[in-house]
Design a protein around this motif. Sequence first.
Motif, mmCIF file in Angstrom:
data_model
loop_
_atom_site.group_PDB
_atom_site.id
_atom_site.type_symbol
_atom_site.label_atom_id
_atom_site.label_comp_id
_atom_site.label_asym_id
_atom_site.label_seq_id
_atom_site.Cartn_x
_atom_site.Cartn_y
_atom_site.Cartn_z
ATOM 1 N N SER A 1 -18.884 2.035 11.798
ATOM 2 C CA SER A 1 -17.655 1.288 11.517
ATOM 3 C C SER A 1 -16.511 1.819 12.365
ATOM 4 O O SER A 1 -16.314 3.032 12.469
ATOM 5 C CB SER A 1 -17.293 1.403 10.030
ATOM 6 N N LEU A 2 -15.749 0.921 12.955
ATOM 7 C CA LEU A 2 -14.634 1.290 13.823
ATOM 8 C C LEU A 2 -13.340 1.363 13.021
ATOM 9 O O LEU A 2 -13.018 0.435 12.267
ATOM 10 C CB LEU A 2 -14.472 0.260 14.952
ATOM 11 N N ALA A 3 -12.603 2.462 13.207
ATOM 12 C CA ALA A 3 -11.302 2.614 12.546
ATOM 13 C C ALA A 3 -10.283 1.668 13.178
ATOM 14 O O ALA A 3 -10.553 0.999 14.177
ATOM 15 C CB ALA A 3 -10.836 4.062 12.649
ATOM 16 N N ALA A 4 -9.084 1.652 12.609
ATOM 17 C CA ALA A 4 -8.074 0.646 12.927
ATOM 18 C C ALA A 4 -7.842 0.445 14.418
ATOM 19 O O ALA A 4 -8.054 -0.647 14.958
ATOM 20 C CB ALA A 4 -6.764 1.012 12.231
ATOM 21 N N LEU A 5 -7.411 1.492 15.121
ATOM 22 C CA LEU A 5 -7.083 1.333 16.531
ATOM 23 C C LEU A 5 -8.324 1.259 17.408
ATOM 24 O O LEU A 5 -8.268 0.726 18.520
ATOM 25 C CB LEU A 5 -6.174 2.478 16.989
ATOM 26 N N ASN A 6 -9.439 1.782 16.920
ATOM 27 C CA ASN A 6 -10.675 1.715 17.703
ATOM 28 C C ASN A 6 -11.241 0.304 17.779
ATOM 29 O O ASN A 6 -12.117 0.039 18.607
ATOM 30 C CB ASN A 6 -11.730 2.653 17.119
ATOM 31 N N LYS A 7 -10.785 -0.595 16.912
ATOM 32 C CA LYS A 7 -11.250 -1.985 16.981
ATOM 33 C C LYS A 7 -10.081 -2.931 17.262
ATOM 34 O O LYS A 7 -10.128 -4.110 16.965
ATOM 35 C CB LYS A 7 -11.981 -2.381 15.691
ATOM 36 N N ASN A 8 -9.042 -2.365 17.861
ATOM 37 C CA ASN A 8 -7.874 -3.176 18.200
ATOM 38 C C ASN A 8 -8.287 -4.384 19.044
ATOM 39 O O ASN A 8 -9.065 -4.267 19.984
ATOM 40 C CB ASN A 8 -6.861 -2.302 18.951
ATOM 41 N N GLU A 9 -7.736 -5.534 18.720
ATOM 42 C CA GLU A 9 -8.100 -6.773 19.401
ATOM 43 C C GLU A 9 -7.806 -6.702 20.892
ATOM 44 O O GLU A 9 -8.621 -7.110 21.735
ATOM 45 C CB GLU A 9 -7.331 -7.944 18.768
#
Length: 584
Positions: A398-406
């Motif tokens: 699972s990617l944390a908030a900024l690691n999955k930034n659009e």
Amino acid sequence: MGAAFLSSWPWDNLGAYKYVLYAPLVGKAVVGRAWERASPDHWLLLLLVLFGLRALTYQLWSSFSNMLFATRRRRIVRDGVDFDQIDKEWDWDNFLILQVHMAAAAFYAFPSLRHLPSWDARGLAVAALLHVVATEPLFYVAHRAFHRGHLFSCYHSLHHSIKVPQPFTAGFATPLEQLVLGVLMAVPLAAACAAGFGSIGLAFAYVLGFDFLRAMGHCNVEVFPGRLFQALPLLRYLIYTPTYHTIHHSNKEANFCLFMPLFDLLGGTLDGQSWELQRKASAGVDEVPEFVFLAHVVDVMQSLHVPFVLRTFASTPFSVQPFLLPMWPFAFVVMLMMWAWSKTFAISGYRLRGRLHQMWAVPRYGFHYFLPFAKDGINKQIELAILRADKMGIKVLSLAALNKNEALNGGGTLFVNKHPGLRVRVVHGNTLTAAVILNEIPEGTSEVFMTGATSKLGRAIALYLCRKKVRVMMMTLSTERFQKIQREAAPEHQQYLVQVTKFRSAMHCKTWIVGKWLSPREQRWAPPGTHFHQFVVPPILGFRRDCTYGNLAAMRLPKDVQGLGACEVSTHLLATFSPSSRRL
């Protein structure tokens, strides 16, 4: 029936105020100008420095044992340290308070000790001899006695209530046990001084060496290579190992020695499996987690909120504390080193329904994600973590908030499209985050203002609210992106989605949903009484005293989670709860 004599610390009810007990010594050292070599109270400064170094020794071993990225293969007990154990060992340093006053009393009783030379090598030889012929066998006898009847049930059982030995576990004992240990430590030093060979250097070397070995034996990480004992068989009876001592915590009738297994051999209490288990532990065990959360650090201060820095601090919800300020320069230097040599590392682990879960971290700080030239480097680190997880056989990452930034990688689609054969499932928490935000919005709300409205999270929240006939003012300059989202809504609900381009449009709206960072100046447009719901990383600064600010979305972990002792592991994205009042 009252508690047994010396089974609890007399300052237990003082909490952090127990450190006031150092005040008489510190006060006398200041008044006597103990930092001056010619001062008659110079010995006090040396004593306080010694005990400060003792505390640091245990802290450094604790940091090492909690560096999961460096030690996870050689951990002896595979479970993590949970909140209950951290609470029990919160006051692990009580024995230092006791022993510093014992040492001070000895200096007052024997004034000649205040004038010891800096070094005398003969004293080291005398102390080493007395340690082997007196301290080691006496400790062995005393330790076995504390495993019998009344002494065990009223005193030593407390120490054995710990499941995962840690350096701080060495200090987790009753006053009687620590009093006995303090006397045994003093025997070699007293003998050296009585022979006229005592010195300041001897006191520092022996006491710190004693603490070093105690902390090492409790560190739950095997530090000796197994081949060392195969090459030098005699050595196994002269120095114990973390595995050797850990066996004692599971087999209470074996491995009683202080540091030398020779006395277990002579006493017939040596566990026959000790060296085979030590060999296996030193070789390392690969344990593959089923789930990995790929976190990131938010800022320099929050990077200190990990178990291998200060375990107790990491077990409480993050807040900036004054004691962190002196550590900031060191953390900043480490940040630069990590930036220059980046590698994904594991920072904590726990078990859920018997299955191992881990948290890995990309060594990037929050502001790195907003530097255009850092985009490729960050994605490279995330990609390497995904490929590593896939190779290990991990099922979900699972990617944390900024690691999955659009804007960074399209919510992780960049990696999935680039590697269509991935077996690991790459996911993120947008759906759950949206659910948490929506659950926070009070019933009866008729209008909200949203920044970051055209992101995946903003889109999901806006579409849900418009179906509930809530007017959503979507702050965006892109009419095209707004209209695309509006067309996704049913025709009868499209009227509830409204594009706004200026903050003044929300000056009468008291429900703000923040998905894009707001400066203090932009927050001024909110009317008094506004509540800011957030899904932005890093969180906005709460400078408006007439408004309220929500925390970042978090989920309560199930009660059957085991071995988790870190709260919000440096990201605000993983919130954990414990019955302890320290974490409520």
